[in-house]
Design a protein around this motif. Sequence first.
Motif, short mmCIF file in Angstrom:
data_model
loop_
_atom_site.label_atom_id
_atom_site.label_comp_id
_atom_site.label_asym_id
_atom_site.label_seq_id
_atom_site.Cartn_x
_atom_site.Cartn_y
_atom_site.Cartn_z
N ASP A 176 -35.34 -8.28 -33.34
CA ASP A 176 -34.53 -8.54 -32.25
C ASP A 176 -33.95 -10.16 -32.35
O ASP A 176 -33.70 -10.80 -31.49
CB ASP A 176 -35.37 -8.63 -30.62
CG ASP A 176 -36.41 -9.72 -30.78
OD1 ASP A 176 -36.98 -10.06 -32.02
OD2 ASP A 176 -36.95 -9.99 -29.88
N CYS A 177 -34.14 -10.56 -33.83
CA CYS A 177 -33.47 -12.02 -34.07
C CYS A 177 -32.08 -11.94 -34.10
O CYS A 177 -31.48 -11.33 -35.19
CB CYS A 177 -34.24 -12.59 -35.28
SG CYS A 177 -33.63 -14.23 -35.71
N GLU A 178 -31.40 -12.39 -33.31
CA GLU A 178 -29.90 -12.26 -33.06
C GLU A 178 -29.22 -13.13 -34.37
O GLU A 178 -28.13 -12.39 -34.95
CB GLU A 178 -29.29 -12.82 -31.85
CG GLU A 178 -29.92 -12.14 -30.64
CD GLU A 178 -29.32 -12.78 -29.30
OE1 GLU A 178 -28.57 -12.01 -28.61
OE2 GLU A 178 -29.63 -14.01 -28.95
N ARG A 179 -29.62 -14.22 -34.79
CA ARG A 179 -29.09 -14.88 -35.68
C ARG A 179 -29.21 -14.16 -37.30
O ARG A 179 -28.20 -14.06 -37.91
CB ARG A 179 -29.17 -16.28 -36.11
CG ARG A 179 -28.38 -17.13 -34.71
CD ARG A 179 -29.11 -18.35 -34.99
NE ARG A 179 -30.14 -18.72 -34.60
CZ ARG A 179 -30.80 -19.95 -34.42
NH1 ARG A 179 -30.46 -21.08 -34.95
NH2 ARG A 179 -32.31 -19.97 -34.12
N CYS A 180 -30.52 -13.79 -37.43
CA CYS A 180 -30.72 -12.95 -38.73
C CYS A 180 -30.01 -11.63 -38.81
O CYS A 180 -29.62 -11.19 -39.76
CB CYS A 180 -32.29 -12.90 -38.82
SG CYS A 180 -33.03 -14.19 -39.43
N ASN A 181 -29.90 -10.98 -37.61
CA ASN A 181 -29.17 -9.85 -37.62
C ASN A 181 -27.72 -9.88 -37.80
O ASN A 181 -27.05 -9.09 -38.37
CB ASN A 181 -29.60 -9.02 -36.25
CG ASN A 181 -30.91 -8.16 -36.23
OD1 ASN A 181 -31.59 -7.96 -37.32
ND2 ASN A 181 -31.31 -8.06 -35.01
N GLY A 238 -28.45 -20.71 -39.08
CA GLY A 238 -29.17 -19.42 -38.67
C GLY A 238 -30.70 -19.79 -38.33
O GLY A 238 -31.05 -21.00 -38.17
N ASP A 239 -31.62 -18.74 -38.34
CA ASP A 239 -32.74 -18.85 -38.15
C ASP A 239 -33.75 -19.43 -39.08
O ASP A 239 -33.52 -18.73 -40.19
CB ASP A 239 -33.24 -17.51 -37.47
CG ASP A 239 -34.79 -17.16 -37.25
OD1 ASP A 239 -35.22 -18.35 -36.54
OD2 ASP A 239 -35.53 -16.20 -37.62
N SER A 240 -34.58 -20.03 -39.06
CA SER A 240 -35.49 -20.57 -40.10
C SER A 240 -36.95 -20.05 -40.04
O SER A 240 -37.63 -20.30 -41.00
CB SER A 240 -35.70 -22.21 -39.71
OG SER A 240 -36.38 -22.31 -38.80
N SER A 241 -37.27 -18.85 -39.36
CA SER A 241 -38.59 -18.64 -39.27
C SER A 241 -38.95 -17.75 -40.48
O SER A 241 -40.17 -17.54 -40.77
CB SER A 241 -38.96 -17.84 -38.09
OG SER A 241 -37.87 -16.69 -37.80
N GLY A 242 -38.13 -17.63 -41.28
CA GLY A 242 -38.27 -16.71 -42.67
C GLY A 242 -38.26 -17.53 -43.87
O GLY A 242 -38.54 -17.04 -44.90
N LEU A 248 -34.24 -14.45 -44.72
CA LEU A 248 -34.18 -14.00 -43.14
C LEU A 248 -35.57 -13.66 -42.56
O LEU A 248 -36.60 -13.13 -43.17
CB LEU A 248 -33.18 -12.85 -42.98
CG LEU A 248 -31.86 -12.97 -43.48
CD1 LEU A 248 -31.17 -11.87 -43.44
CD2 LEU A 248 -31.27 -14.29 -42.79
N CYS A 249 -35.63 -13.80 -41.26
CA CYS A 249 -36.87 -13.33 -40.66
C CYS A 249 -37.02 -11.77 -40.51
O CYS A 249 -36.01 -10.96 -40.78
CB CYS A 249 -37.25 -14.02 -39.29
SG CYS A 249 -36.47 -13.52 -37.79
N HIS A 250 -38.32 -11.23 -40.23
CA HIS A 250 -38.25 -9.78 -39.97
C HIS A 250 -38.52 -9.35 -38.53
O HIS A 250 -38.95 -8.12 -38.52
CB HIS A 250 -39.70 -9.30 -40.67
CG HIS A 250 -39.60 -9.73 -42.30
ND1 HIS A 250 -38.65 -9.01 -42.94
CD2 HIS A 250 -40.23 -10.61 -42.94
CE1 HIS A 250 -38.70 -9.50 -44.35
NE2 HIS A 250 -39.77 -10.58 -44.19
ZN LIG Z 1 -34.55 -14.54 -37.81
#
Ligand SMILES: [Zn+2]
Length: 261
Positions: free
Chosen positions: A250-255, A195-199, A245-247
């Motif tokens: 529009d983050c497709e992977r976190c959603n 997934g996304d790592s920005s969070g 998860l990030c906030h």
């Molecule tokens: Zn994200």
Amino acid sequence: MLGYDELKAAFQQLSLANKPVIAHASLQPFGYIHNGADTVLQALLDSVKSLIMPTFTYKTMITPEVGPPNNGITYGAEKDLNKMAQSFTADMPADPMMGILPESLRNHPAAKRTAHPILSFAGIAADLELGTQTLYEPFAPIGALAEQDGWVVLINVDHSVNTSIHYGEKLAGRRQFIRWAVMDNRIIECPSFPGDSSGFNAIASYIKPDTRRVDMGEAFIQAVSLQRLFQAVHELIQIDPMALLCHRTDCERCNAVRNIE
Ligand SMILES: [Zn+2]
């Protein structure tokens, strides 16, 4: 001006001489270093038992027109990028997003590199760990490091680039994704894409008591054991299934993770 001796002294303060290590780095906060990346690499190699780094290659990736649902992707959206996709080769440079240290490691005469078309790793004295990677388990080398009491070392970077947290998420049961890449003139399906790592930096305060840190002016190095890191990821996701998860709305992977959990 920092040199090999100062860098080695800093790395040795982490007390990881007998530990296998995965590292992530940004060198810019160190300022000018003679022979920059190679000097940092040598100081690190001389302070740990073995070293791996991600040498990921995102320019091999293809976005298909259709695919499985809830996969954190907009199918058919990257037609122009698809045209520019390059077939993975063993000597393809790591993505510039990873910084220059992985390239210094990959180009080292003693280094070996795995053959995953997107998520390859380079390493020195880490053949056993590198050998565990498969297309289905791209982060198995991180698991193998953890089994040998491996540590992650973050050089002037925070946990938002800490790839090992992805493996902790997988171990904790979090949804993984499918991506596609070009290799040997074929399109290869790559499961267990993270997934996304920005969070991820939300983990920093939670593991602070278990984190070793050395500050050098603007620069810093921090290290945490992989076993403690995986345990912390598991604990955080148990407390809150949306943890790390990030906030971005529009983050497709976190959603995609939110829809499932
Ligand atoms: Zn994200």
